[in-house]
Write a protein that holds these residues in place. Structure first.
Motif, short mmCIF file in Angstrom:
data_model
loop_
_atom_site.label_atom_id
_atom_site.label_comp_id
_atom_site.label_asym_id
_atom_site.label_seq_id
_atom_site.Cartn_x
_atom_site.Cartn_y
_atom_site.Cartn_z
N ALA A 1 -6.01 5.34 -5.99
CA ALA A 1 -4.75 5.39 -5.24
C ALA A 1 -4.86 4.61 -3.93
O ALA A 1 -3.90 4.09 -3.41
CB ALA A 1 -4.35 6.82 -4.95
N PHE A 2 -6.05 4.54 -3.37
CA PHE A 2 -6.34 3.79 -2.14
C PHE A 2 -5.34 4.13 -1.03
O PHE A 2 -4.76 3.28 -0.37
CB PHE A 2 -6.32 2.28 -2.44
N SER A 3 -5.17 5.43 -0.83
CA SER A 3 -4.19 5.94 0.14
C SER A 3 -4.47 7.44 0.29
O SER A 3 -5.28 7.99 -0.45
CB SER A 3 -2.77 5.70 -0.39
N PRO A 4 -3.79 8.12 1.24
CA PRO A 4 -4.04 9.56 1.40
C PRO A 4 -3.37 10.39 0.31
O PRO A 4 -2.32 10.98 0.51
CB PRO A 4 -3.47 9.86 2.79
N GLY B 1 0.84 -1.21 0.00
CA GLY B 1 0.00 0.00 0.00
C GLY B 1 0.86 1.25 0.00
O GLY B 1 0.57 2.24 -0.69
N VAL B 2 1.98 1.22 0.77
CA VAL B 2 2.90 2.37 0.81
C VAL B 2 3.53 2.56 -0.57
O VAL B 2 3.64 3.69 -1.08
CB VAL B 2 3.98 2.15 1.90
N GLU B 3 3.92 1.46 -1.20
CA GLU B 3 4.54 1.55 -2.54
C GLU B 3 3.56 2.13 -3.55
O GLU B 3 3.93 2.92 -4.41
CB GLU B 3 5.05 0.17 -3.00
N LYS B 4 2.28 1.71 -3.43
CA LYS B 4 1.26 2.22 -4.36
C LYS B 4 1.08 3.74 -4.18
O LYS B 4 0.97 4.49 -5.15
CB LYS B 4 -0.05 1.47 -4.12
N TRP B 5 1.08 4.16 -2.91
CA TRP B 5 0.95 5.60 -2.59
C TRP B 5 2.13 6.37 -3.20
O TRP B 5 1.96 7.41 -3.84
CB TRP B 5 0.90 5.74 -1.07
#
Ligand code: NAD
Length: 497
Positions: free
Chosen positions: A387-390, A331-335
């Protein structure tokens, strides 16, 4: 209490496999929440066989009787509300108030489905022939596979499982491998509520080894899937090759908050903060696009950015936390990828998000919000992909029609919010935007279980969860009964032999 030793539930028996995997706390990867079996085709076959066997007696019960098991289950959710809420926060990172809302939503679905057992499930309808009575009835389909994501680890499984069983189907449920202990606790409560062996089976494992054979199994004729567009599309393709297999898919979104020139700015800023950053942007309905009329964009942006900078990021069990961690390093990598793409596509960065790796954040997947201003561009990756993230874009537009045009320019169509004081504006948005859930002067989040939940285009295939899922798990059949001593056919059809 932790780590929990999770197991599969197959035909009422707790079973294990030779290999196991661990569930870790995303706020502190040193904390193991539990250990679970890695299931494969063998476990899938056993679970489907158990569900198939149980179907015959389960479907013969009345809706009322089946609903009573769900009522038992609802009482257990109430009893265990606090522990379950804490577990949700520990396993998926959401702040504790959101962890609790997940369990409350699950309870609401249990109450709703328990009530459904005593509601009408069909119609009596007039036949063309007076001596005939015609009925429209619902029949269960058989074995339903329920495959759920990690972000609502108590509520979403029950959106899928409880409508299936109240209608007389039996279930094989595969929880997300990111939040399997929530799935295991649900399995324990299914047993305690008294569901007969085989009615609800639970198998753990990842998508490829456990989910894939489950979806493909010849005795699974209905698949209820909630998760990403890539996996949902793959499952739709499997079903397309099998005439008997039906799939309801609920997938991602590239949702937006549309802020029109006449908007109340306080509401606009609050709606944008809640829609953009609750659950750290990891809701299917999170708004990653703020589509703002140019006339008020500078003022909105100034106030929004000030507030974003004050957001408290930390362990979800701390009362001051507004944003918890992302679910995992992927998830961090996607962000990071989305942030990088925004830079490459010419975004003006307003809040430079950072990966937080020190102090209380040292062992978790913490990031801070990334916010940018960017005019709409046809073909943009960053303005069109989830993006599924902030990660939030502010997109200035020229008025109402342009706002909706920009909103529609994605392959998704799940949720939108519109902030306006003019009823003509929101009506225009309602009638011209492609969405499944719409909100006026609210954030793009806030669903309730008795409303349909689902999107259009790449967000869903038209079988919304929650209120709508009964249609997916039942066949509507026509049943016509003749009360005369002779046969009379409709449309004046001759009965002469
Ligand atoms: P995901 O698609 O990675 O996984 C969802 C589930 O599918 C998991 O249980 C996984 O094990 C399983 N799976 C993966 N590959 C599979 C395969 N080949 N066959 C069968 N099952 C397989 O999604 P996720 O990361 O858990 O959840 C996030 C996504 O879910 C986001 O895109 C979000 O928008 C979406 N979501 C949608 C809704 C909705 O109602 N529309 C609700 C919540 C989340």
């Amino acid at each position: 209490m932790y780590p929990v030793q999770g197991k599969n539930l197959i035909n009422g028996q707790w079973t294990e496999t030779k290999s196991t995997f661990q569930s870790l706390n995303p706020a502190n990867s040193k904390e193991i929440i539990g250990t679970l079996p890695i299931s494969g085709e063998a476990e899938v076959n056993q679970a489907v066989a158990a569900a198939k066997k149980a179907f015959h007696t389960w479907r013969d019960m009345s809706w009322v009787k089946r609903a009573e098991y769900i009522d038992n289950f609802a009482q257990l959710l109430k009893r265990d509300m606090e522990q379950l809420s804490e577990l949700v926060t520990k396993e998926c990172g959401k702040p504790i108030n959101e962890g609790k809302a997940d369990v409350v939503e699950a309870l609401h679905m249990a109450q709703y489905m328990a009530g459904l057992g005593r509601m009408p499930t069909g119609f009596v309808i007039s036949s063309e022939i007076a001596a005939k009575d015609a009925f429209i009835l619902r029949k269960p389909k058989g074995v339903v596979a329920c495959i759920s994501p990690w972000n609502f680890p108590i509520a979403i499984p029950l959106w899928l499982v409880l409508p299936s069983v109240v209608a007389g189907n039996t279930v094989v449920f595969k929880p997300s491998e990111e939040t399997p202990i929530c799935g295991h606790r649900l399995a324990e409560l299914f047993v305690e509520a008294g569901f007969p062996a085989g009615v609800i089976n639970v198998i753990h494992g990842n998508g490829k080894e456990a989910g894939d054979p489950l979806v493909k199994h010849k005795d699974v004729n209905t698949v209820l899937f909630t998760g990403s567009r890539a996996v949902g599309k793959y499952i739709q393709q499997i079903a397309a090759n099998e005439m008997y297999k039906f799939v309801a898919t609920e997938m991602g979104g590239k949702n937006a908050t549309i802020i029109l020139a006449d908007a109340d700015i306080d509401i606009a800023v609050n709606a944008a903060l809640l829609g953009g950053f609750k659950t750290s942007g990891q809701r299917c309905v999170s708004s990653s696009r703020m589509i703002v009329d140019k006339k008020i964009e500078p003022e909105f942006t100034k106030r929004f950015v000030e507030k974003v900078k004050q957001i408290h990021i930390g362990d979800g069990l701390k009362p001051e936390t507004f944003m918890g961690p992302l679910i995992n390093q992927k998830g961090v990598e996607k962000w990071k990828l989305h942030n990088q793409k925004a830079r490459e596509e010419g975004a003006e960065i307003l809040v430079e998000g950072k990966e937080l790796t020190e102090g209380e954040h040292a062992n978790g997947n913490f990031v801070s919000p990334f916010v940018y201003r960017m005019p709409h561009k046809a073909g943009s990756f960053v303005l069109r992909e989830e993006a599924f993230s902030p990660h939030v874009a502010i997109i200035p537009v020229d008025g109402l029609e342009h706002a909706v045009e920009v909103y529609n320019d994605t392959d998704y169509g799940l949720a939108l919010a519109v902030i306006t004081e003019d009823y003509r504006n929101w009506r225009w948005v309602r009638d011209h935007a492609e969405f499944g859930l719409g909100y006026v002067n609210l954030p793009s989040i806030g669903a309730e279980v008795h409303l349909p939940f689902g999107g259009v285009k790449g967000s869903g295939n038209g079988h919304p969860g929650a209120e709508g899922i009964i249609d997916a798990v039942t066949h509507r059949v026509a049943w016509t009964v003749n009360h005369a001593h002779e046969i009379v056919l409709a449309q004046g059809l001759s009965t002469k032999v």
